[in-house]
Design an enzyme around this catalytic site. Structure first.
Site, PDB file in Angstrom:
ATOM      1  N   SER A 120     -18.929   9.686   0.761  1.00 41.83           N
ATOM      2  CA  SER A 120     -18.476   8.624  -0.145  1.00 41.83           C
ATOM      3  C   SER A 120     -17.697   7.571   0.644  1.00 41.83           C
ATOM      4  CB  SER A 120     -17.662   9.224  -1.293  1.00 41.83           C
ATOM      5  OG  SER A 120     -17.463   8.296  -2.332  1.00 41.83           O
ATOM      6  N   HIS A 161     -23.157   7.934  -4.950  1.00 44.59           N
ATOM      7  CA  HIS A 161     -23.214   8.443  -6.330  1.00 44.59           C
ATOM      8  C   HIS A 161     -24.242   7.684  -7.171  1.00 44.59           C
ATOM      9  CE1 HIS A 161     -19.612  10.194  -4.740  1.00 44.59           C
ATOM     10  NE2 HIS A 161     -18.954   9.052  -4.763  1.00 44.59           N
TER      11      HIS A 161
END
Length: 211
Positions: A120, A161
């Protein structure tokens, strides 16, 4: 240069590090950098992310770069087999790296061959820009980051995501952010079970399922 850039799950890590058995994994020391999560306190994902690697059997060396100096990070990396930069707030992470000079340390070590894993925020900072982080999360309170450039070791701009399965980022949010960033050079959408393998100047997608 060898990097594994992930969205969320770490299933690709054992193959990346070349440690197939639990016994061989325990011998590998991973410097686990948690600065991106510091403003988030004890948010549930913080413990889960660390637990993913621990469950695989790796020896983690906790590192909070903002509590030390670039020289401290360099000393830790001297005895590490890899470095993992965890998720959280990418602008806070970049601000810490620049303030301490740890950005230069990371770039130097990665270029010299230290395996890098980022998830991330930790993946986004290795691209050319962290614009997607601001689009997803806004600016971190107290962080004034005028330059949203990443470290530029991969010619990508990562939107993590991207399958919309993580509750803070539902499909409608991902769709809107992707629309706003449409036309961004190198824009790369990563689902939570997806990753990018970077070997020198070659990029390839890899599966990285939950473990």
């Amino acid at each position: 240069m060898k990097m594994l850039l992930l969205s969320r799950f770490v299933g690709a890590v054992p193959k990346f590090l070349g440690a197939a058995s639990a016994g061989s994994r325990a011998a590998l020391r991973i410097a686990y950098v948690d600065d991106a999560s510091q403003p988030l306190g004890d948010a549930p994902f913080v413990g889960r992310e660390r637990a993913q690697l621990q469950d695989l059997g790796y020896t983690l060396v906790p590192v909070t770069i903002g509590d030390g100096t670039a020289a401290d990070l360099s000393a830790i990396l001297d005895s590490a087999d890899a470095v993992y930069v965890a998720g959280g707030l990418a602008d806070h992470l970049m601000a810490v790296l620049r303030r301490t000079g740890a950005d230069s340390v990371l770039v130097e070590r990665i270029r010299a061959g230290l395996p890098y894993i980022g998830a991330s925020a930790g993946a986004m900072i290795m691209g050319t820009s962290i614009d997607p982080a601001i689009a997803l999360d806004g600016h971190t309170d107290g962080v004034s980051l005028g330059d949203l450039s990443g470290l530029g070791l991969a010619d990508v701009v990562i939107l993590p995501h991207a399958d919309g399965q993580l509750p803070p980022y539902p499909p409608a949010t991902i769709t809107e952010v992707a629309r706003r960033l449409e036309g961004t050079p190198g824009l790369t959408l990563l689902a939570d079970d997806d990753g990018l393998l970077v070997e020198d100047n070659h990029l390839s997608r890899v599966a990285s399922p939950a473990t």
